[in-house]
Design an enzyme around this catalytic site. Sequence first.
Site, PDB file in Angstrom:
ATOM      1  N   ASP A   1      30.444  27.553  42.499  1.00 37.39           N
ATOM      2  CA  ASP A   1      30.907  28.478  43.495  1.00 37.39           C
ATOM      3  C   ASP A   1      30.567  27.935  44.966  1.00 37.39           C
ATOM      4  O   ASP A   1      29.523  27.605  44.967  1.00 37.39           O
ATOM      5  CB  ASP A   1      30.557  29.838  43.131  1.00 37.39           C
ATOM      6  CG  ASP A   1      31.190  31.022  44.070  1.00 37.39           C
ATOM      7  OD1 ASP A   1      31.661  31.826  43.334  1.00 37.39           O
ATOM      8  OD2 ASP A   1      31.112  31.132  45.069  1.00 37.39           O
ATOM      9  N   ILE A   2      31.503  28.276  45.871  1.00 37.80           N
ATOM     10  CA  ILE A   2      31.355  27.820  47.003  1.00 37.80           C
ATOM     11  C   ILE A   2      30.318  28.635  47.880  1.00 37.80           C
ATOM     12  O   ILE A   2      29.759  28.117  48.940  1.00 37.80           O
ATOM     13  CB  ILE A   2      32.672  27.680  47.786  1.00 37.80           C
ATOM     14  CG1 ILE A   2      32.494  26.669  49.134  1.00 37.80           C
ATOM     15  CG2 ILE A   2      32.902  29.127  48.371  1.00 37.80           C
ATOM     16  CD1 ILE A   2      33.957  26.374  49.868  1.00 37.80           C
TER      17      ILE A   2
ATOM     18  N   ASN B   1      35.136  39.627  37.382  1.00 40.52           N
ATOM     19  CA  ASN B   1      35.566  40.657  38.399  1.00 40.52           C
ATOM     20  C   ASN B   1      37.175  40.909  38.218  1.00 40.52           C
ATOM     21  O   ASN B   1      37.809  39.645  38.278  1.00 40.52           O
ATOM     22  CB  ASN B   1      35.365  40.153  39.852  1.00 40.52           C
ATOM     23  CG  ASN B   1      33.604  40.147  40.148  1.00 40.52           C
ATOM     24  OD1 ASN B   1      33.017  41.027  39.297  1.00 40.52           O
ATOM     25  ND2 ASN B   1      33.341  39.109  40.822  1.00 40.52           N
TER      26      ASN B   1
ATOM     27  N   GLN C   1      37.751  41.513  42.418  1.00 45.53           N
ATOM     28  CA  GLN C   1      38.395  40.197  42.294  1.00 45.53           C
ATOM     29  C   GLN C   1      39.002  39.928  43.531  1.00 45.53           C
ATOM     30  O   GLN C   1      39.892  40.388  44.103  1.00 45.53           O
ATOM     31  CB  GLN C   1      39.474  40.550  41.264  1.00 45.53           C
ATOM     32  CG  GLN C   1      39.763  38.872  40.838  1.00 45.53           C
ATOM     33  CD  GLN C   1      41.141  39.037  39.845  1.00 45.53           C
ATOM     34  OE1 GLN C   1      41.273  40.159  39.159  1.00 45.53           O
ATOM     35  NE2 GLN C   1      41.488  37.883  39.298  1.00 45.53           N
TER      36      GLN C   1
ATOM     37  N   HIS D   1      39.105  34.093  36.091  1.00 45.71           N
ATOM     38  CA  HIS D   1      37.965  33.136  36.032  1.00 45.71           C
ATOM     39  C   HIS D   1      36.766  33.920  35.705  1.00 45.71           C
ATOM     40  O   HIS D   1      36.402  35.193  36.018  1.00 45.71           O
ATOM     41  CB  HIS D   1      37.477  32.825  37.559  1.00 45.71           C
ATOM     42  CG  HIS D   1      37.546  33.517  38.741  1.00 45.71           C
ATOM     43  ND1 HIS D   1      38.743  34.210  39.326  1.00 45.71           N
ATOM     44  CD2 HIS D   1      36.390  34.131  39.232  1.00 45.71           C
ATOM     45  CE1 HIS D   1      38.045  35.127  40.269  1.00 45.71           C
ATOM     46  NE2 HIS D   1      36.809  35.029  40.233  1.00 45.71           N
TER      47      HIS D   1
ATOM     48  N   HIS E   1      32.436  33.868  35.956  1.00 45.94           N
ATOM     49  CA  HIS E   1      31.427  33.521  36.677  1.00 45.94           C
ATOM     50  C   HIS E   1      30.119  33.409  35.872  1.00 45.94           C
ATOM     51  O   HIS E   1      29.935  34.210  34.917  1.00 45.94           O
ATOM     52  CB  HIS E   1      30.921  34.671  37.785  1.00 45.94           C
ATOM     53  CG  HIS E   1      31.752  34.966  38.932  1.00 45.94           C
ATOM     54  ND1 HIS E   1      31.782  34.496  40.134  1.00 45.94           N
ATOM     55  CD2 HIS E   1      33.030  35.707  38.892  1.00 45.94           C
ATOM     56  CE1 HIS E   1      32.552  34.896  40.898  1.00 45.94           C
ATOM     57  NE2 HIS E   1      33.468  35.814  40.299  1.00 45.94           N
TER      58      HIS E   1
END
Length: 116
Positions: free
Chosen positions: A32-33, A89, A96, A102, A104
Amino acid sequence: MAEEATIFDKILTGEIPADKVYEDDDVLAFRDINPQAPVHVLVIPKRRAERFAELKHSDTGFAGRLFQGVSRVATELGLDDDGYRVVVNNGRNGQQTVEYLHVHILGGRGMTWPPG
Ligand code: 5GP
């Protein structure tokens, strides 16, 4: 349903770079960024779905392969012994922000409950 390419579609095609940690025929995992834990990885199915809600319409293999991928990624990241959190999410109330299903994986620290 929106069909325009999301940021995750572009990561999947390589149009946008990502720090990939795992890939197989069914899933891609990348960091994750904006990490919320020492380890924060996103796992996406290679076949696009927008939301968790779509899983009830998909073949059971799709959901199974996605979650097997999550399990494999967590193992690759060395998270099995200490444990980790898995989060999806979904939709507006679920916070979301990217309309591409996706999962996490958060690890490397103790989590709290309930989430805010
Ligand atoms: P959501 O809130 O939809 O469950 O999570 C979307 C996640 O995608 C967020 O945690 C956000 O930091 C991450 N994200 C958004 N844009 C990018 C990007 O361009 N690259 C990566 N690696 N992660 C992103």
